[in-house]
Design a protein around this motif. Structure first.
Motif, mmCIF file in Angstrom:
data_model
loop_
_atom_site.group_PDB
_atom_site.id
_atom_site.type_symbol
_atom_site.label_atom_id
_atom_site.label_comp_id
_atom_site.label_asym_id
_atom_site.label_seq_id
_atom_site.Cartn_x
_atom_site.Cartn_y
_atom_site.Cartn_z
ATOM 1 N N ALA A 87 0.815 -1.216 0.000
ATOM 2 C CA ALA A 87 0.000 0.000 0.000
ATOM 3 C C ALA A 87 0.847 1.263 0.000
ATOM 4 C CB ALA A 87 -0.925 -0.005 1.212
ATOM 5 N N PHE A 88 2.094 1.156 0.442
ATOM 6 C CA PHE A 88 2.958 2.330 0.524
ATOM 7 C C PHE A 88 3.754 2.600 -0.757
ATOM 8 C CE2 PHE A 88 2.341 1.516 5.038
ATOM 9 C CZ PHE A 88 2.285 2.800 5.569
ATOM 10 N N ILE A 89 3.767 1.673 -1.693
ATOM 11 C CA ILE A 89 4.651 1.786 -2.857
ATOM 12 C C ILE A 89 4.464 3.092 -3.637
ATOM 13 C CG2 ILE A 89 5.193 0.772 -5.113
ATOM 14 C CD1 ILE A 89 4.938 -1.954 -3.852
ATOM 15 N N PRO A 90 3.232 3.567 -3.859
ATOM 16 C CA PRO A 90 3.083 4.820 -4.616
ATOM 17 C C PRO A 90 3.737 6.029 -3.941
ATOM 18 C CG PRO A 90 0.990 3.638 -4.508
ATOM 19 C CD PRO A 90 1.905 2.960 -3.552
ATOM 20 N N PHE A 91 4.020 5.944 -2.660
ATOM 21 C CA PHE A 91 4.557 7.098 -1.934
ATOM 22 C C PHE A 91 6.079 7.029 -1.742
ATOM 23 C CE2 PHE A 91 0.264 6.054 -0.442
ATOM 24 C CZ PHE A 91 -0.404 7.210 -0.818
ATOM 25 N N ILE A 92 6.705 5.956 -2.221
ATOM 26 C CA ILE A 92 8.148 5.795 -2.031
ATOM 27 C C ILE A 92 8.899 6.625 -3.062
ATOM 28 C CG2 ILE A 92 10.062 4.139 -2.100
ATOM 29 C CD1 ILE A 92 8.112 2.030 -1.095
ATOM 30 N N PRO A 93 9.848 7.467 -2.641
ATOM 31 C CA PRO A 93 10.605 8.301 -3.582
ATOM 32 C C PRO A 93 11.360 7.450 -4.603
ATOM 33 C CG PRO A 93 10.972 9.021 -1.324
ATOM 34 C CD PRO A 93 10.243 7.712 -1.235
ATOM 35 N N LYS A 94 11.575 8.038 -5.772
ATOM 36 C CA LYS A 94 12.248 7.320 -6.857
ATOM 37 C C LYS A 94 13.706 7.767 -7.011
ATOM 38 C CE LYS A 94 8.512 5.082 -8.193
ATOM 39 N NZ LYS A 94 7.526 5.580 -7.212
ATOM 40 N N ASP A 95 14.338 8.218 -5.934
ATOM 41 C CA ASP A 95 15.731 8.650 -6.018
ATOM 42 C C ASP A 95 16.604 7.540 -6.591
ATOM 43 O OD1 ASP A 95 15.167 11.114 -4.737
ATOM 44 O OD2 ASP A 95 15.195 10.106 -2.797
ATOM 45 N N ASP A 96 17.538 7.919 -7.490
ATOM 46 C CA ASP A 96 18.412 6.913 -8.093
ATOM 47 C C ASP A 96 19.878 7.082 -7.695
ATOM 48 O OD1 ASP A 96 19.167 9.152 -9.497
ATOM 49 O OD2 ASP A 96 18.449 8.446 -11.449
ATOM 50 N N LEU A 97 20.178 8.024 -6.816
ATOM 51 C CA LEU A 97 21.523 8.289 -6.275
ATOM 52 C C LEU A 97 22.476 8.936 -7.277
ATOM 53 C CD1 LEU A 97 22.264 5.132 -4.065
ATOM 54 C CD2 LEU A 97 21.191 7.293 -3.417
ATOM 55 N N ASN B 232 18.130 -9.791 -11.153
ATOM 56 C CA ASN B 232 16.722 -9.796 -11.542
ATOM 57 C C ASN B 232 15.855 -8.732 -10.873
ATOM 58 O OD1 ASN B 232 15.993 -12.321 -13.348
ATOM 59 N ND2 ASN B 232 17.607 -12.957 -11.932
ATOM 60 N N PHE B 233 16.283 -8.198 -9.742
ATOM 61 C CA PHE B 233 15.459 -7.193 -9.076
ATOM 62 C C PHE B 233 15.796 -5.807 -9.609
ATOM 63 C CE2 PHE B 233 14.918 -10.225 -5.277
ATOM 64 C CZ PHE B 233 13.801 -10.788 -5.867
ATOM 65 N N THR B 234 15.220 -5.494 -10.763
ATOM 66 C CA THR B 234 15.502 -4.239 -11.455
ATOM 67 C C THR B 234 14.438 -3.172 -11.210
ATOM 68 O OG1 THR B 234 14.372 -5.057 -13.437
ATOM 69 C CG2 THR B 234 16.751 -5.445 -13.279
ATOM 70 N N ALA B 235 13.323 -3.551 -10.610
ATOM 71 C CA ALA B 235 12.230 -2.589 -10.395
ATOM 72 C C ALA B 235 11.628 -2.728 -9.003
ATOM 73 C CB ALA B 235 11.152 -2.772 -11.457
ATOM 74 N N THR B 236 12.388 -3.246 -8.055
ATOM 75 C CA THR B 236 11.895 -3.395 -6.689
ATOM 76 C C THR B 236 11.845 -2.043 -6.003
ATOM 77 O OG1 THR B 236 14.173 -4.091 -6.239
ATOM 78 C CG2 THR B 236 12.489 -5.801 -6.238
ATOM 79 N N PRO B 237 10.930 -1.866 -5.042
ATOM 80 C CA PRO B 237 10.779 -0.564 -4.375
ATOM 81 C C PRO B 237 12.038 -0.154 -3.622
ATOM 82 C CG PRO B 237 8.905 -2.006 -3.923
ATOM 83 C CD PRO B 237 9.945 -2.851 -4.574
ATOM 84 N N ARG C 130 18.611 -2.924 -8.828
ATOM 85 C CA ARG C 130 19.930 -3.197 -9.410
ATOM 86 C C ARG C 130 20.650 -1.910 -9.837
ATOM 87 N NH1 ARG C 130 23.003 -7.152 -11.702
ATOM 88 N NH2 ARG C 130 24.312 -6.538 -13.472
ATOM 89 N N ALA C 131 19.944 -1.022 -10.523
ATOM 90 C CA ALA C 131 20.578 0.209 -11.009
ATOM 91 C C ALA C 131 21.042 1.081 -9.850
ATOM 92 C CB ALA C 131 19.606 0.976 -11.899
ATOM 93 N N LYS C 132 20.228 1.170 -8.819
ATOM 94 C CA LYS C 132 20.592 1.979 -7.662
ATOM 95 C C LYS C 132 21.802 1.384 -6.941
ATOM 96 C CE LYS C 132 18.129 4.583 -4.060
ATOM 97 N NZ LYS C 132 16.819 4.766 -3.404
ATOM 98 N N ALA C 133 21.844 0.056 -6.873
ATOM 99 C CA ALA C 133 22.991 -0.609 -6.251
ATOM 100 C C ALA C 133 24.261 -0.333 -7.044
ATOM 101 C CB ALA C 133 22.732 -2.108 -6.153
ATOM 102 N N ALA C 134 24.160 -0.388 -8.368
ATOM 103 C CA ALA C 134 25.330 -0.136 -9.208
ATOM 104 C C ALA C 134 25.851 1.284 -9.015
ATOM 105 C CB ALA C 134 24.978 -0.377 -10.674
ATOM 106 N N THR C 135 24.943 2.250 -8.932
ATOM 107 C CA THR C 135 25.348 3.640 -8.717
ATOM 108 C C THR C 135 25.997 3.799 -7.343
ATOM 109 O OG1 THR C 135 23.526 4.403 -10.111
ATOM 110 C CG2 THR C 135 24.546 6.025 -8.666
ATOM 111 N N CYS D 80 14.828 -7.894 -2.440
ATOM 112 C CA CYS D 80 15.976 -7.000 -2.280
ATOM 113 C C CYS D 80 17.141 -7.510 -3.119
ATOM 114 C CB CYS D 80 16.377 -6.941 -0.802
ATOM 115 S SG CYS D 80 17.937 -6.098 -0.477
ATOM 116 N N PRO D 81 17.796 -6.642 -3.893
ATOM 117 C CA PRO D 81 18.952 -7.087 -4.675
ATOM 118 C C PRO D 81 20.049 -7.719 -3.826
ATOM 119 C CG PRO D 81 18.265 -4.894 -5.361
ATOM 120 C CD PRO D 81 17.476 -5.223 -4.129
ATOM 121 N N ASN D 82 20.180 -7.282 -2.569
ATOM 122 C CA ASN D 82 21.223 -7.812 -1.693
ATOM 123 C C ASN D 82 20.899 -9.196 -1.136
ATOM 124 O OD1 ASN D 82 22.413 -5.306 -2.000
ATOM 125 N ND2 ASN D 82 21.996 -4.598 0.067
ATOM 126 N N ARG D 83 19.694 -9.676 -1.351
ATOM 127 C CA ARG D 83 19.238 -10.887 -0.663
ATOM 128 C C ARG D 83 20.196 -12.063 -0.820
ATOM 129 N NH1 ARG D 83 14.370 -13.775 -3.390
ATOM 130 N NH2 ARG D 83 16.136 -14.614 -4.597
#
Length: 298
Positions: A7-17, A189-194, A198-203, A240-243
């Motif tokens: 229910a909270f996903i729409p409110f999570i910021p989309k910061d990419d670092l 595989n987790f490229t669009a998780t809240p 993956r992209a955020k981890a790479a940055t 989570c990509p770190n899982r």
């Protein structure tokens, strides 16, 4: 995904670092909106640990605490400080009964590796040397952290072992970032998780490494030898990509003779325990405190 979290996903910021300054401002706003923790049962003090440069810390002292946790905040290596970490560090001190020393380590990309680890090691050494002043048993020192901070905490344990530094009794690693290679199934595989993907981890890793070759002190999953490390509690989030790197690290610790408690939380995503109204988040946070309390009380 857990319905309460979804229910909270729409409110999570989309910061990419990619813009660290903007990401820091966004995190500060989020932290300010978190319900204030109850600190009535503890003393809270801001201090500066002498180092080169000096390291700001915020110390939480519950009454009659015996052990201490050197705690490293999350934030992808690029954001966070003792102020944004206040809601979580205070709650951890309250639920565990341990002194918590929240470390305001230097941030990338302005200060790439090993700046954060050097700051954390300085605080660990200072903590061991000031045990009497802190009112804690020097044989009851733990290190821990969330996300990037969890990776720094794991590296701190490796460095303390290798350099015969202060004795560490326990590692509290919550969804730690341990492996820059991103070769596991979850990392690929987790490229669009809240919140974290993956992209955020790479940055995040790019900022932290600053173009340097990665070492085990930067990415603990690269360590060839995990023997002789402190017992660990490792918590992972399913989405989570770190899982998988965290589960792999727990398995390798066990094979190296290190005692490990591994808790994989179904239906959760990276950092979702910050959503305090969700029942699963309440259990996650309570377990972190309970695991720390058990480790330092025994």
């Amino acid at each position: 995904m857990d319905p309460e979290l979804e229910a909270f996903i729409p409110f999570i910021p989309k910061d990419d670092l990619t813009d660290p300054v903007a990401a820091r401002e966004s995190l500060a706003e989020l932290a300010a909106a978190v319900p204030a923790p109850d600190t009535a049962g503890m003393e809270v003090e801001d201090r500066t640990v002498p180092a080169d440069p000096d390291v700001p810390v915020r110390i939480y002292r519950p009454h009659q605490a015996r052990g201490v946790l050197v705690w490293l905040h999350g934030g992808g290596f690029v954001m966070g400080d003792v102020v944004t970490e206040h809601p979580w560090a205070a709650r951890l001190a309250d639920s565990s009964g341990a002194v918590v020393i929240s470390v305001g380590y230097r941030l990338a990309p302005e200060n790439p590796f090993p700046a954060a680890l050097d700051d954390a090691y300085a605080v660990l050494t200072w903590t061991a040397g000031h045990a009497a002043e802190l009112g804690i048993d020097p044989e009851r020192i733990a290190v821990g952290g969330h996300s990037a901070g969890g990776g720094i905490a794991a590296a701190l344990a490796l460095r303390a072992r290798d350099e015969r530094g202060p004795a560490i009794r326990f590692q509290l690693l919550n969804q730690p970032g341990l492996d820059d290679r991103q070769e596991t199934w979850s990392a690929r595989n987790f490229t669009a998780t809240p919140w974290f993907n993956r992209a955020k981890a790479a940055t995040s890793w790019r900022h932290y490494l600053g173009g340097q070759p990665p070492t085990p002190y930067a990415a603990p999953a690269r360590a060839a030898d995990l023997s002789g490390l402190p017992p660990a509690y490792i918590a992972t989030a399913e989405l989570c990509p770190n899982r998988d790197e965290d589960i792999d690290y727990a398995s390798r610790l066990l094979k190296a003779g290190v005692s490990v408690e591994l808790h994989q939380w179904p239906g959760t995503f990276h950092g979702s325990q910050a959503l305090l109204s969700a029942e699963v988040s309440q259990r996650q946070n309570a377990e972190l405190g309970a695991a720390l309390g058990r480790a330092l009380a025994g």
